[in-house]
Design a protein around this motif. Sequence first.
Motif, PDB file in Angstrom:
ATOM      1  N   GLN A 153       0.933  -0.724  -0.147  1.00 22.49           N
ATOM      2  CA  GLN A 153      -0.189  -0.555   0.259  1.00 22.49           C
ATOM      3  C   GLN A 153       0.705   0.881   0.014  1.00 22.49           C
ATOM      4  O   GLN A 153       0.624   2.724  -0.681  1.00 22.49           O
ATOM      5  N   ILE A 154       2.367   1.398   0.685  1.00 15.20           N
ATOM      6  CA  ILE A 154       2.992   2.682   0.492  1.00 15.20           C
ATOM      7  C   ILE A 154       3.633   2.530  -0.655  1.00 15.20           C
ATOM      8  O   ILE A 154       3.699   3.690  -0.933  1.00 15.20           O
ATOM      9  N   PHE A 155       4.472   0.882  -1.196  1.00 17.31           N
ATOM     10  CA  PHE A 155       4.777   1.084  -2.501  1.00 17.31           C
ATOM     11  C   PHE A 155       4.018   1.656  -3.837  1.00 17.31           C
ATOM     12  O   PHE A 155       4.018   2.736  -4.858  1.00 17.31           O
ATOM     13  N   GLU A 156       3.054   1.820  -3.138  1.00 23.80           N
ATOM     14  CA  GLU A 156       2.079   2.075  -4.738  1.00 23.80           C
ATOM     15  C   GLU A 156       1.765   4.013  -4.657  1.00 23.80           C
ATOM     16  O   GLU A 156       1.071   4.037  -5.892  1.00 23.80           O
ATOM     17  N   ARG A 157       1.613   4.513  -3.795  1.00 19.81           N
ATOM     18  CA  ARG A 157       1.410   5.725  -3.439  1.00 19.81           C
ATOM     19  C   ARG A 157       2.419   6.328  -3.085  1.00 19.81           C
ATOM     20  O   ARG A 157       2.559   7.495  -2.451  1.00 19.81           O
ATOM     21  N   LEU A 158       4.232   5.984  -3.324  1.00 18.57           N
ATOM     22  CA  LEU A 158       5.254   6.426  -2.910  1.00 18.57           C
ATOM     23  C   LEU A 158       5.065   7.572  -3.978  1.00 18.57           C
ATOM     24  O   LEU A 158       4.952   7.866  -4.930  1.00 18.57           O
ATOM     25  N   GLY A 159       5.130   8.964  -3.230  1.00 24.15           N
ATOM     26  CA  GLY A 159       5.330  10.232  -4.176  1.00 24.15           C
ATOM     27  C   GLY A 159       4.214  10.777  -3.760  1.00 24.15           C
ATOM     28  O   GLY A 159       3.742  11.886  -4.597  1.00 24.15           O
ATOM     29  N   ASP A 160       2.681  10.367  -3.414  1.00 27.04           N
ATOM     30  CA  ASP A 160       1.550  10.702  -3.414  1.00 27.04           C
ATOM     31  C   ASP A 160       1.399  11.853  -2.506  1.00 27.04           C
ATOM     32  O   ASP A 160       1.606  11.840  -1.763  1.00 27.04           O
ATOM     33  N   PRO A 161       1.467  13.191  -3.510  1.00 25.19           N
ATOM     34  CA  PRO A 161       1.369  14.152  -2.162  1.00 25.19           C
ATOM     35  C   PRO A 161       0.001  13.984  -1.132  1.00 25.19           C
ATOM     36  O   PRO A 161      -0.147  14.751   0.390  1.00 25.19           O
ATOM     37  N   GLY A 162      -1.447  13.061  -1.704  1.00 29.83           N
ATOM     38  CA  GLY A 162      -2.383  12.899  -0.538  1.00 29.83           C
ATOM     39  C   GLY A 162      -1.833  12.196   0.831  1.00 29.83           C
ATOM     40  O   GLY A 162      -2.627  11.474   1.148  1.00 29.83           O
ATOM     41  N   LEU A 163      -0.793  11.490   0.598  1.00 30.20           N
ATOM     42  CA  LEU A 163       0.232  10.437   1.266  1.00 30.20           C
ATOM     43  C   LEU A 163       0.668  11.239   2.427  1.00 30.20           C
ATOM     44  O   LEU A 163       1.811  11.862   1.872  1.00 30.20           O
ATOM     45  N   ARG A 191      19.478  -2.622   5.783  1.00 32.48           N
ATOM     46  CA  ARG A 191      19.985  -0.787   5.097  1.00 32.48           C
ATOM     47  C   ARG A 191      19.092  -0.179   6.602  1.00 32.48           C
ATOM     48  O   ARG A 191      18.393  -0.168   6.979  1.00 32.48           O
ATOM     49  N   ALA A 192      19.998   1.354   5.998  1.00 32.75           N
ATOM     50  CA  ALA A 192      19.323   1.892   7.499  1.00 32.75           C
ATOM     51  C   ALA A 192      19.571   3.412   6.465  1.00 32.75           C
ATOM     52  O   ALA A 192      19.378   3.689   5.343  1.00 32.75           O
ATOM     53  N   GLY A 193      17.653   4.336   6.867  1.00 34.50           N
ATOM     54  CA  GLY A 193      17.709   5.300   6.627  1.00 34.50           C
ATOM     55  C   GLY A 193      16.008   5.619   6.400  1.00 34.50           C
ATOM     56  O   GLY A 193      15.990   4.919   7.518  1.00 34.50           O
ATOM     57  N   HIS A 194      15.545   5.851   5.604  1.00 33.72           N
ATOM     58  CA  HIS A 194      14.052   6.131   5.755  1.00 33.72           C
ATOM     59  C   HIS A 194      13.485   6.483   4.332  1.00 33.72           C
ATOM     60  O   HIS A 194      14.218   5.859   3.178  1.00 33.72           O
ATOM     61  N   GLY A 271      13.424  -2.315   4.976  1.00 36.73           N
ATOM     62  CA  GLY A 271      15.106  -1.943   5.565  1.00 36.73           C
ATOM     63  C   GLY A 271      15.439  -2.989   4.806  1.00 36.73           C
ATOM     64  O   GLY A 271      16.967  -2.954   4.956  1.00 36.73           O
ATOM     65  N   SER A 272      14.406  -4.678   5.035  1.00 36.85           N
ATOM     66  CA  SER A 272      15.302  -5.668   4.471  1.00 36.85           C
ATOM     67  C   SER A 272      14.436  -6.022   2.737  1.00 36.85           C
ATOM     68  O   SER A 272      15.077  -7.233   2.755  1.00 36.85           O
ATOM     69  N   LEU A 273      13.733  -5.328   2.587  1.00 35.32           N
ATOM     70  CA  LEU A 273      12.920  -5.889   1.036  1.00 35.32           C
ATOM     71  C   LEU A 273      14.203  -5.613   0.128  1.00 35.32           C
ATOM     72  O   LEU A 273      15.323  -4.318  -0.069  1.00 35.32           O
ATOM     73  N   VAL A 274      13.764  -6.638  -1.062  1.00 31.65           N
ATOM     74  CA  VAL A 274      15.171  -6.335  -2.126  1.00 31.65           C
ATOM     75  C   VAL A 274      14.617  -5.030  -2.710  1.00 31.65           C
ATOM     76  O   VAL A 274      13.757  -5.115  -3.212  1.00 31.65           O
ATOM     77  N   ARG A 275      15.355  -4.106  -2.959  1.00 33.91           N
ATOM     78  CA  ARG A 275      15.274  -2.779  -4.154  1.00 33.91           C
ATOM     79  C   ARG A 275      13.745  -2.125  -3.600  1.00 33.91           C
ATOM     80  O   ARG A 275      13.467  -1.608  -3.935  1.00 33.91           O
ATOM     81  N   SER A 276      13.363  -2.125  -2.234  1.00 35.19           N
ATOM     82  CA  SER A 276      13.005  -1.032  -1.702  1.00 35.19           C
ATOM     83  C   SER A 276      13.525   0.065  -1.745  1.00 35.19           C
ATOM     84  O   SER A 276      14.851   0.413  -1.301  1.00 35.19           O
ATOM     85  N   PRO A 277      13.002   1.517  -2.215  1.00 34.96           N
ATOM     86  CA  PRO A 277      13.610   2.955  -2.436  1.00 34.96           C
ATOM     87  C   PRO A 277      13.663   3.514  -0.887  1.00 34.96           C
ATOM     88  O   PRO A 277      12.894   3.077  -0.062  1.00 34.96           O
ATOM     89  N   ILE A 278      15.179   4.056  -0.198  1.00 37.28           N
ATOM     90  CA  ILE A 278      15.811   4.739   0.652  1.00 37.28           C
ATOM     91  C   ILE A 278      16.233   5.569   0.702  1.00 37.28           C
ATOM     92  O   ILE A 278      16.437   5.803   0.064  1.00 37.28           O
ATOM     93  N   GLU A 279      15.310   6.707   1.306  1.00 36.33           N
ATOM     94  CA  GLU A 279      16.583   8.104   1.679  1.00 36.33           C
ATOM     95  C   GLU A 279      17.537   8.290   3.132  1.00 36.33           C
ATOM     96  O   GLU A 279      16.361   7.377   4.077  1.00 36.33           O
TER      97      GLU A 279
END
Length: 280
Positions: A153-163, A191-194, A271-279
Motif C-alpha cells: 500500500q505504501i509502494f503504490e503511493r510513494l510520491g502521492d501528495p495525499g499520503l 539497510r539504514a535510512g527512511h 529496510g530489508s526488502l530487495v530493491r526497496s527505495p530508501i532515503e
Amino acid sequence: MAEYAHPEVLVNVQWVADNLQNPKVRLIEADEDVLLYDIGHIPGAVKLDWNVDVQNPLSRDFIDKEGFEKLLSKWGITNDTTIVLYGDKNNWYATYAFWLFKLYGHKDLRILNGGRAAWEAAGQPYTKDVPTYQETNYQAQPANEGIRAFRDQIFERLGDPGLALVDVRSPQEYSGELLHMVNYPQEGAQRAGHIPGAKNIPWATGAREDGTFKSADELRKLYEEKGITPDKDVITYCRIGERAAYSWFILTQLLGYQNVRNYDGSWTEWGSLVRSPIER
C-alpha cells in the motif's frame, strides 16, 4: 483533557484508584520491560507480555481473531468491559496494545495517562499478587485492517501528495546514522535510512517530562508544522510498529484524525526488502 478529540480514552490515577474494585473494569499492564509487572503492579492488573501473548509463533503477525478471543476470555473480559491499559516508558507498549485491541474491535478502551510513572508519583501502592478471573466467552470483531498499513500500500503511493508518512523513530535512525536502536539488534534491518518522503516526528516528542501527553494545541502544532494535516491519508511507522502506535494514538484519539494507519512491518521489513527505495 476536554481539549482532546476523544478525552474519554484517557483516565488519571484517581480514576483508576476509585475503580480498583469495579468488576466492569479490567486493568492490563503492557511494558517494554516485561519484568516490571513481577516486581509490582497495580492491584487487579493482568500482564500482557507482548513477545508471547499476542504474537503468531510462526509468521510475523499478531494472533488471529480466535487467539485474541481466547486471551481476553482468560482474563475475564467481556465485550462490555472497560479496559484500562498502562505501562512503562510513556505508555509505549500500552498504546501499541490499544491499537491492537482496536484492530479487533473492543469498544471501551482507556489509557492511564502517564502510565506506571504517574501511579508511582502519586504514591499509590503496587502488589505482587497475580489475580485470577472467571473465564468468559469474549467475542472479537474481524480484524479492522483499515487502521493497519502494509508495504504494498505504501509502494503504490510513494510520491502521492495525499499520503503523509510519519517516521517516529529517533533522528539518528531516520537519517541512517543508526541501523537499529541500541539494545535491539534483533529488530534491525539490512539497510539504514527512511522511506522516501517520510517526515521525522519522534514518538516521544508527544509526551511531557512526566510521561503524560502534551496538550492538543502542542500536539497539533507538532504534526501540522511537518505537513501532517487531517486532510491526508497518514501512515506511521518505526521499526516494528510499537512506537508508531503511540503516534497513531495521538493522531486518532487525541487529535481526531480520521485516516491514520500504523505500518507495523515498519523498518525491519522495509529496510530489508530487495530493491526497496530508501532515503538518507
